[in-house]
Motif scaffolding. Structure first.
Motif, PDB file in Angstrom:
ATOM      1  N   ALA A 189       0.831  -1.205   0.000  1.00 14.25           N
ATOM      2  CA  ALA A 189       0.000   0.000   0.000  1.00 14.25           C
ATOM      3  C   ALA A 189       0.864   1.253   0.000  1.00 14.25           C
ATOM      4  O   ALA A 189       1.992   1.260   0.512  1.00 14.25           O
ATOM      5  N   ASP A 190       0.334   2.330  -0.583  1.00 14.62           N
ATOM      6  CA  ASP A 190       0.991   3.626  -0.461  1.00 14.62           C
ATOM      7  C   ASP A 190       0.987   4.061   1.004  1.00 14.62           C
ATOM      8  O   ASP A 190       0.124   3.643   1.784  1.00 14.62           O
ATOM      9  N   VAL A 191       1.933   4.903   1.370  1.00 13.95           N
ATOM     10  CA  VAL A 191       2.016   5.418   2.736  1.00 13.95           C
ATOM     11  C   VAL A 191       2.033   6.934   2.698  1.00 13.95           C
ATOM     12  O   VAL A 191       2.775   7.545   1.917  1.00 13.95           O
ATOM     13  N   HIS A 192       1.197   7.546   3.550  1.00 11.96           N
ATOM     14  CA  HIS A 192       1.141   9.005   3.692  1.00 11.96           C
ATOM     15  C   HIS A 192       1.387   9.322   5.157  1.00 11.96           C
ATOM     16  O   HIS A 192       0.599   8.943   6.026  1.00 11.96           O
ATOM     17  N   ALA A 193       2.502   9.974   5.444  1.00 11.67           N
ATOM     18  CA  ALA A 193       2.843  10.360   6.816  1.00 11.67           C
ATOM     19  C   ALA A 193       2.437  11.811   7.045  1.00 11.67           C
ATOM     20  O   ALA A 193       2.657  12.674   6.192  1.00 11.67           O
ATOM     21  N   LEU A 194       1.829  12.059   8.216  1.00 16.06           N
ATOM     22  CA  LEU A 194       1.422  13.412   8.596  1.00 16.06           C
ATOM     23  C   LEU A 194       1.973  13.718   9.976  1.00 16.06           C
ATOM     24  O   LEU A 194       2.041  12.835  10.844  1.00 16.06           O
ATOM     25  N   THR A 195       2.339  14.978  10.196  1.00 17.54           N
ATOM     26  CA  THR A 195       2.830  15.367  11.514  1.00 17.54           C
ATOM     27  C   THR A 195       2.664  16.868  11.709  1.00 17.54           C
ATOM     28  O   THR A 195       2.512  17.617  10.731  1.00 17.54           O
ATOM     29  N   GLY A 196       2.680  17.292  12.966  1.00 13.08           N
ATOM     30  CA  GLY A 196       2.667  18.714  13.269  1.00 13.08           C
ATOM     31  C   GLY A 196       4.075  19.271  13.282  1.00 13.08           C
ATOM     32  O   GLY A 196       5.030  18.572  13.646  1.00 13.08           O
ATOM     33  N   ASP A 197       4.214  20.530  12.909  1.00 15.18           N
ATOM     34  CA  ASP A 197       5.559  21.106  12.817  1.00 15.18           C
ATOM     35  C   ASP A 197       6.181  21.381  14.185  1.00 15.18           C
ATOM     36  O   ASP A 197       7.379  21.646  14.282  1.00 15.18           O
ATOM     37  N   ARG A 198       5.383  21.277  15.266  1.00 14.44           N
ATOM     38  CA  ARG A 198       5.909  21.475  16.615  1.00 14.44           C
ATOM     39  C   ARG A 198       5.665  20.246  17.495  1.00 14.44           C
ATOM     40  O   ARG A 198       5.618  20.359  18.723  1.00 14.44           O
ATOM     41  N   ASP A 199       5.548  19.101  16.881  1.00 16.51           N
ATOM     42  CA  ASP A 199       5.322  17.873  17.633  1.00 16.51           C
ATOM     43  C   ASP A 199       6.602  17.515  18.389  1.00 16.51           C
ATOM     44  O   ASP A 199       7.651  17.311  17.775  1.00 16.51           O
ATOM     45  N   PRO A 200       6.548  17.418  19.734  1.00 11.59           N
ATOM     46  CA  PRO A 200       7.758  17.098  20.486  1.00 11.59           C
ATOM     47  C   PRO A 200       8.197  15.644  20.337  1.00 11.59           C
ATOM     48  O   PRO A 200       9.317  15.298  20.717  1.00 11.59           O
ATOM     49  N   GLN A 201       7.332  14.795  19.783  1.00  7.16           N
ATOM     50  CA  GLN A 201       7.666  13.379  19.670  1.00  7.16           C
ATOM     51  C   GLN A 201       8.292  13.006  18.338  1.00  7.16           C
ATOM     52  O   GLN A 201       9.039  12.031  18.268  1.00  7.16           O
ATOM     53  N   VAL A 202       7.956  13.733  17.287  1.00  6.60           N
ATOM     54  CA  VAL A 202       8.434  13.325  15.963  1.00  6.60           C
ATOM     55  C   VAL A 202       8.665  14.562  15.105  1.00  6.60           C
ATOM     56  O   VAL A 202       7.793  15.420  14.983  1.00  6.60           O
ATOM     57  N   SER A 203       9.837  14.649  14.512  1.00  8.76           N
ATOM     58  CA  SER A 203      10.146  15.728  13.586  1.00  8.76           C
ATOM     59  C   SER A 203       9.715  15.314  12.179  1.00  8.76           C
ATOM     60  O   SER A 203       9.502  14.131  11.899  1.00  8.76           O
ATOM     61  N   PRO A 204       9.592  16.271  11.257  1.00  7.65           N
ATOM     62  CA  PRO A 204       9.281  15.904   9.877  1.00  7.65           C
ATOM     63  C   PRO A 204      10.287  14.914   9.285  1.00  7.65           C
ATOM     64  O   PRO A 204       9.898  14.000   8.556  1.00  7.65           O
ATOM     65  N   ASP A 205      11.566  15.075   9.600  1.00  6.20           N
ATOM     66  CA  ASP A 205      12.569  14.136   9.087  1.00  6.20           C
ATOM     67  C   ASP A 205      12.332  12.728   9.624  1.00  6.20           C
ATOM     68  O   ASP A 205      12.499  11.734   8.900  1.00  6.20           O
ATOM     69  N   GLU A 206      11.934  12.636  10.898  1.00  7.21           N
ATOM     70  CA  GLU A 206      11.659  11.317  11.470  1.00  7.21           C
ATOM     71  C   GLU A 206      10.390  10.711  10.880  1.00  7.21           C
ATOM     72  O   GLU A 206      10.338   9.510  10.601  1.00  7.21           O
ATOM     73  N   ALA A 207       9.392  11.532  10.644  1.00  7.70           N
ATOM     74  CA  ALA A 207       8.166  11.029  10.015  1.00  7.70           C
ATOM     75  C   ALA A 207       8.441  10.537   8.600  1.00  7.70           C
ATOM     76  O   ALA A 207       7.812   9.575   8.131  1.00  7.70           O
ATOM     77  N   ALA A 208       9.399  11.168   7.925  1.00 10.12           N
ATOM     78  CA  ALA A 208       9.719  10.778   6.549  1.00 10.12           C
ATOM     79  C   ALA A 208      10.310   9.378   6.464  1.00 10.12           C
ATOM     80  O   ALA A 208      10.342   8.779   5.379  1.00 10.12           O
ATOM     81  N   ARG A 209      10.748   8.836   7.585  1.00  8.24           N
ATOM     82  CA  ARG A 209      11.329   7.482   7.569  1.00  8.24           C
ATOM     83  C   ARG A 209      10.296   6.401   7.256  1.00  8.24           C
ATOM     84  O   ARG A 209      10.648   5.260   6.960  1.00  8.24           O
ATOM     85  N   TRP A 210       9.009   6.761   7.299  1.00  6.18           N
ATOM     86  CA  TRP A 210       7.980   5.794   6.895  1.00  6.18           C
ATOM     87  C   TRP A 210       8.140   5.384   5.434  1.00  6.18           C
ATOM     88  O   TRP A 210       7.596   4.349   5.005  1.00  6.18           O
ATOM     89  N   SER A 211       8.855   6.167   4.668  1.00 10.12           N
ATOM     90  CA  SER A 211       9.050   5.814   3.255  1.00 10.12           C
ATOM     91  C   SER A 211       9.732   4.466   3.097  1.00 10.12           C
ATOM     92  O   SER A 211       9.590   3.808   2.061  1.00 10.12           O
ATOM     93  N   ALA A 212      10.467   4.037   4.128  1.00  7.81           N
ATOM     94  CA  ALA A 212      11.227   2.793   4.035  1.00  7.81           C
ATOM     95  C   ALA A 212      10.386   1.545   4.255  1.00  7.81           C
ATOM     96  O   ALA A 212      10.889   0.431   4.072  1.00  7.81           O
TER      97      ALA A 212
END
Length: 250
Positions: A189-212
């Motif tokens: 399946a395709d994967v779409h990661a979403l996150t808030g720009d001030r989320d203390p748990q996950v940065s955009p770079d960390e959310a982008a790891r779902w691509s793997a």
């Protein structure tokens, strides 16, 4: 066909007569199926909106909590396998992102994921944040407060705290102990990661790891806000999740 038989693990928020698509939502730690009830106002007439209901909350309040990921994801997967097939999108927030991912992996292994076209993962990286092996109740409370959102307010009421803390504690221990296996097949399946720009748990770079985790397409969306960015942005996030997905290649 609409969702026909009642399931304790699946709460239906919309009841289209002729559903053409299905969205299955997975709540965060301490969350419940009702978190996604407001999404029904953005569902079109052909979208069947379903939310996972973990044991120990709302209509399942008296049921035993499930303390580890394997049992929880396997139980939800079994219920989903029994549904009439429809093009389906999964959406999971925070702990729910991991539950959605693990559930999809089990469905794919069982040969029942051919209709699941997209996995939306929100507010979490594939491997989560480092956490203590065992949290005290006060550490759990502090962790919830640090994330913002309305859930933290329950701890200001002693009765609500006593009622809900066991559920939140269970979920935090479950997700703290969870480790994603890296030797499993990639999702189709395709994967779409979403996150808030001030989320203390996950940065955009960390959310982008779902691509793997997928052989399909990957999309990253960063919205304004903290860990619960999706509450004020409910309409935009719901519409992203309910976008018609392209069918998987044969």
């Amino acid at each position: 066909m609409p969702l026909s038989s009642p399931s304790p693990y699946l709460t239906r928020h919309t009841r289209p007569q002729r559903p053409e698509r299905r969205l299955v939502c997975f709540p965060h730690a301490g969350g419940a199926a009702s978190f996604f009830r407001p999404w029904s106002r953005y569902a079109g007439p052909s979208v069947e909106l379903v939310a996972a209901q973990y044991p120990g909350r709302e209509n399942r309040f008296r049921e035993a909590l499930i303390p580890e990921m394997d049992s929880l994801a396997s139980a939800i997967a079994d219920e989903l396998l029994a549904l009439p097939p429809l093009p389906t999108v999964f959406f999971g927030h925070s702990m729910g992102a991991a539950v959605a991912y693990e559930t999809l992996g089990r469905l794919q292994q069982a040969g029942g994921a051919v209709h699941i076209t997209r996995l939306c993962v929100s507010g979490r990286s594939p491997d989560g944040a480092a956490a203590p092996a065992l949290r005290t109740d006060e550490e759990v409370v502090e962790a919830v407060r640090s994330l913002g959102g309305t859930q933290a307010a329950v701890f200001d009421d002693p009765d609500l705290r006593e009622l809900l803390l066991p559920v939140i504690r269970n979920d935090y221990h479950l997700i703290d102990a969870y480790r994603r296996r890296t030797d499993v097949p990639l999702l189709r399946a395709d994967v779409h990661a979403l996150t808030g720009d001030r989320d203390p748990q996950v940065s955009p770079d960390e959310a982008a790891r779902w691509s793997a985790v997928t052989s399909g397409a990957f999309t990253l969306t960063v919205l304004e806000g903290d860990h619960f960015y999706l509450v004020p942005a409910v309409e935009r996030v719901a519409r992203i999740a309910m976008e018609p997905a392209q069918p998987l290649p044969v």
